[in-house]
Structures are given as structure tokens and as C-alpha cells.
Enzyme design. Structure first.
Site, PDB file in Angstrom:
ATOM      1  N   GLU A  66       1.764  -5.786   8.121  1.00 28.06           N
ATOM      2  CA  GLU A  66       0.838  -4.883   8.799  1.00 28.06           C
ATOM      3  C   GLU A  66       1.124  -4.691  10.288  1.00 28.06           C
ATOM      4  O   GLU A  66       1.007  -3.566  10.807  1.00 28.06           O
ATOM      5  CB  GLU A  66      -0.605  -5.342   8.583  1.00 28.06           C
ATOM      6  CG  GLU A  66      -1.167  -5.002   7.207  1.00 28.06           C
ATOM      7  CD  GLU A  66      -0.710  -5.943   6.103  1.00 28.06           C
ATOM      8  OE1 GLU A  66      -1.089  -5.740   4.942  1.00 28.06           O
ATOM      9  OE2 GLU A  66       0.051  -6.889   6.406  1.00 28.06           O
ATOM     10  N   ASP A  78      -1.909  -9.782   0.055  1.00 23.75           N
ATOM     11  CA  ASP A  78      -3.366  -9.846  -0.070  1.00 23.75           C
ATOM     12  C   ASP A  78      -3.769 -10.131  -1.512  1.00 23.75           C
ATOM     13  O   ASP A  78      -4.652 -10.954  -1.776  1.00 23.75           O
ATOM     14  CB  ASP A  78      -3.997  -8.510   0.349  1.00 23.75           C
ATOM     15  CG  ASP A  78      -3.838  -8.207   1.822  1.00 23.75           C
ATOM     16  OD1 ASP A  78      -4.364  -8.971   2.641  1.00 23.75           O
ATOM     17  OD2 ASP A  78      -3.192  -7.199   2.153  1.00 23.75           O
ATOM     18  N   ASP A  94      -6.138  -6.322   6.551  1.00 28.72           N
ATOM     19  CA  ASP A  94      -7.604  -6.240   6.536  1.00 28.72           C
ATOM     20  C   ASP A  94      -8.242  -6.411   5.163  1.00 28.72           C
ATOM     21  O   ASP A  94      -9.429  -6.150   4.993  1.00 28.72           O
ATOM     22  CB  ASP A  94      -8.066  -4.916   7.151  1.00 28.72           C
ATOM     23  CG  ASP A  94      -7.480  -3.687   6.456  1.00 28.72           C
ATOM     24  OD1 ASP A  94      -6.824  -3.851   5.414  1.00 28.72           O
ATOM     25  OD2 ASP A  94      -7.686  -2.568   6.966  1.00 28.72           O
ATOM     26  N   GLY A 136       0.017  -5.347   1.042  1.00 26.84           N
ATOM     27  CA  GLY A 136      -1.114  -5.480   0.137  1.00 26.84           C
ATOM     28  C   GLY A 136      -0.847  -6.399  -1.029  1.00 26.84           C
ATOM     29  O   GLY A 136      -1.776  -6.973  -1.602  1.00 26.84           O
ATOM     30  N   ILE A 170       0.822  -1.205   0.000  1.00 29.63           N
ATOM     31  CA  ILE A 170       0.000   0.000   0.000  1.00 29.63           C
ATOM     32  C   ILE A 170       0.860   1.261   0.000  1.00 29.63           C
ATOM     33  O   ILE A 170       1.895   1.334   0.664  1.00 29.63           O
ATOM     34  CB  ILE A 170      -0.961   0.006   1.217  1.00 29.63           C
ATOM     35  CG1 ILE A 170      -2.009   1.108   1.059  1.00 29.63           C
ATOM     36  CG2 ILE A 170      -0.196   0.141   2.519  1.00 29.63           C
ATOM     37  CD1 ILE A 170      -3.147   1.006   2.053  1.00 29.63           C
TER      38      ILE A 170
END
Length: 299
Positions: free
Chosen positions: A170, A150, A178, A147, A90
């Protein structure tokens, strides 16, 4: 057993032939290419920013995979990253912008609503890979952070280069992942102890460890050899029945989140239709005639 394609079935399967040509949107943070028939390469394309995932990239990922899911010229998607890194995760400037937006509100309920909307939007963008009916193959080189984990956890198959490394980052920045890693990765590797260690410590793990825990299928020496082999695998998948491939992906994901019996009922409900499709008829006729490469229509 003898199967016959009815006029109604012909009308259903060939309805697409009278529709207008499918066109893709333009993207600022992604590069979309198709060098092989029915195989699309989606590239994270912010190389100057280590492919950091800014808000525009997140939104474009969701839009792109939703479009490709409906595109009859696409049967397989290969996900790669341009530049030195697959992705650095991110873009922290996005977090700063979120903080400014939250600061515009005094009430905790309204602050929370802003954050929840932000999270849900990003969750939906990642889930677009899973909801895409076409198989998604991730080809990872060098860093895949936060990310990025993810993102590839939502893909169907993962390969990487020998220099690849991964990090569930994270907890290192004071939050919990999340947008999918905590939900998907434990089911991928099947070892909660190992996963918990990686999630709690935020330590890096390399290509060989990723292979040993089952997170990636194969490790390649170079990016070039990986892409060559991955494209060949994608081309092989694209040559198969799109009806069979898309239903297989749908059934795999459904069965992952349901009981065995529910999964069996689900595929029985679908296959009572699919076993009447032109793809099944073409494939069975090809086997009978020893034709190894039946040609399947677009879907």
C-alpha cells in the site's frame, strides 16, 4: 463424573435434523468445492486477472464465509487461489471507479463518506474469515500482494509453497493498508520492528522469510504437495468435535483482543454449557472405551 443427556439437550442438538438441507449461493469470482466430508475449498477464481480482487470478489468473499459459518456440512475451510497467482491484490479498476464516484460530489464531507463506506464494506468482507466459526486454512502459492495479505492475515492457519512471496504494497501506491494487515499481522508475527519494516518499505518477502517470522507454519516444495498435506490437516480438524473446534476459535480470537483474566472468564462462561454437550460425552466415552474416532453430529 457421570453425564446424562436430557430430553431438552437432545431437542437442542438434534433440532438441525428436521431443518431443510443447506444450499450454497452461486459465485462468479469464487469456486467452491468439497471433496472431503465437512471440508470446503474456497478458491479465488479470476485466474485470467491474476485473481485481482474486484468489488464483486470482495463482496462474494464476505457472503461466502458468512454462509459457510452457518453451513452444518462445513467444519473446516481451505482457502486457495486458481491460476498462476494466489492473488495480485486489489483490482485497480475498482479504485478508478471509486474515484469517479467521489468526483460526483463537491463537498469534502460527502466525498469522505463515499470513501469510508467503501473501506468499511471491504473491511467487513475480510473480517468475515475471522468471524466465521469454522477454522480457515490459507494455502498460498506464488504472489500474495496487498489485499491478499489482508485476506490471509484474517485466516487461522497459513501454509505456502516455496515459490510464494508476499508484499504489503500500500505505501508504494500512496496509501496505508486499511482492511486488516496493520491490525492483525503484528499480532501474528509478534515482532513490531520486522513488521514496521515490511509495512513501511513495501518490499517483497519470500516464503522462507515468512516462515522465519512466523507468518506461515510450513513451506512446501510444490502446490500439489501443499494441497495434499493441507487437505489432510483439514480432514483431521474436521474429524474433531465441531463444538470444541468452534469454541476454541472463538476463545482464541476473544483472548487475543482482551486481558488474560477476561479471556479466562469468557471461556469459563462458555464451557459451563459446552461440558454438558453430546460432543463432550461422546469424546469422554470414546477415551474410556479406547475408541479413537468418535463420530460427532453436525452443528
Amino acid at each position: 463424573m457421570f453425564f446424562r443427556i436430557t430430553n431438552l439437550q437432545k431437542g437442542f442438538f438434534y433440532l438441525r435434523s428436521i431443518s431443510k438441507a443447506y444450499s450454497m449461493s452461486s459465485y462468479q469470482t469464487l469456486k467452491i468445492e468439497s471433496h472431503k466430508e465437512f471440508v470446503f475449498n474456497v478458491q479465488l477464481n479470476r485466474p485470467g486477472k491474476a485473481n485481482a480482487m474486484n468489488s464483486q470478489m470482495w463482496i462474494e468473499i464476505g457472503k461466502c464465509f458468512n454462509e459457510l459459518s452457518e453451513n452444518p456440512d462445513c467444519r473446516v475451510i481451505v482457502l486457495t487461489g486458481n491460476g498462476k497467482f494466489f492473488t495480485s491484490g486489489i483490482d485497480l479498476y475498482d479504485v478508478m471507479n471509486l474515484g469517479q464516484e467521489v468526483a460526483n460530489h463537491d463537498d469534502i464531507a460527502r466525498k469522505s463518506q463515499v470513501i469510508r463506506k467503501f473501506i468499511k464494506t471491504y473491511q467487513d468482507c475480510i473480517t468475515s474469515l475471522e468471524k466465521c466459526v469454522k477454522p480457515v486454512i490459507a494455502a498460498i502459492h506464488n504472489g500474495c500482494i496487498g489485499g491478499g495479505v489482508d485476506l490471509i492475515a484474517a485466516s487461522d492457519i497459513r501454509y505456502c509453497t516455496n515459490d510464494a512471496w508476499f508484499q504489503i504494497k500500500e505505501t508504494e501506491i500512496g496509501m496505508a493498508a486499511d482492511v486488516g494487515t496493520l491490525q492483525r499481522m503484528p499480532k501474528i508475527i509478534g515482532n513490531m520492528s520486522t513488521f514496521n519494516e515490511l509495512a513501511f518499505t513495501a518490499r517483497k518477502f519470500d516464503a522462507q522469510e515468512a516462515k522465519s517470522i512466523g507468518f506461515v507454519s510450513t513451506v512446501y516444495e510444490t502446490n500439489e504437495s501443499m494441497l495434499e498435506n493441507v487437505m489432510n490437516i483439514a480432514n483431521d480438524i474436521a474429524s474433531k468435535s465441531p463444538v470444541g473446534i468452534q469454541m476454541t476459535k472463538r476463545s482464541i480470537i476473544y483472548s487475543r483482543d482482551h486481558t488474560v483474566q477476561e479471556g479466562l472468564d469468557h471461556i469459563a462462561d462458555w464451557n459451563q454449557i459446552l461440558l454438558q454437550s453430546e460432543d463432550f460425552i461422546k469424546a469422554t466415552m470414546a477415551v474410556a472405551s479406547k475408541d479413537k474416532k468418535p463420530i460427532f453430529s453436525k452443528l
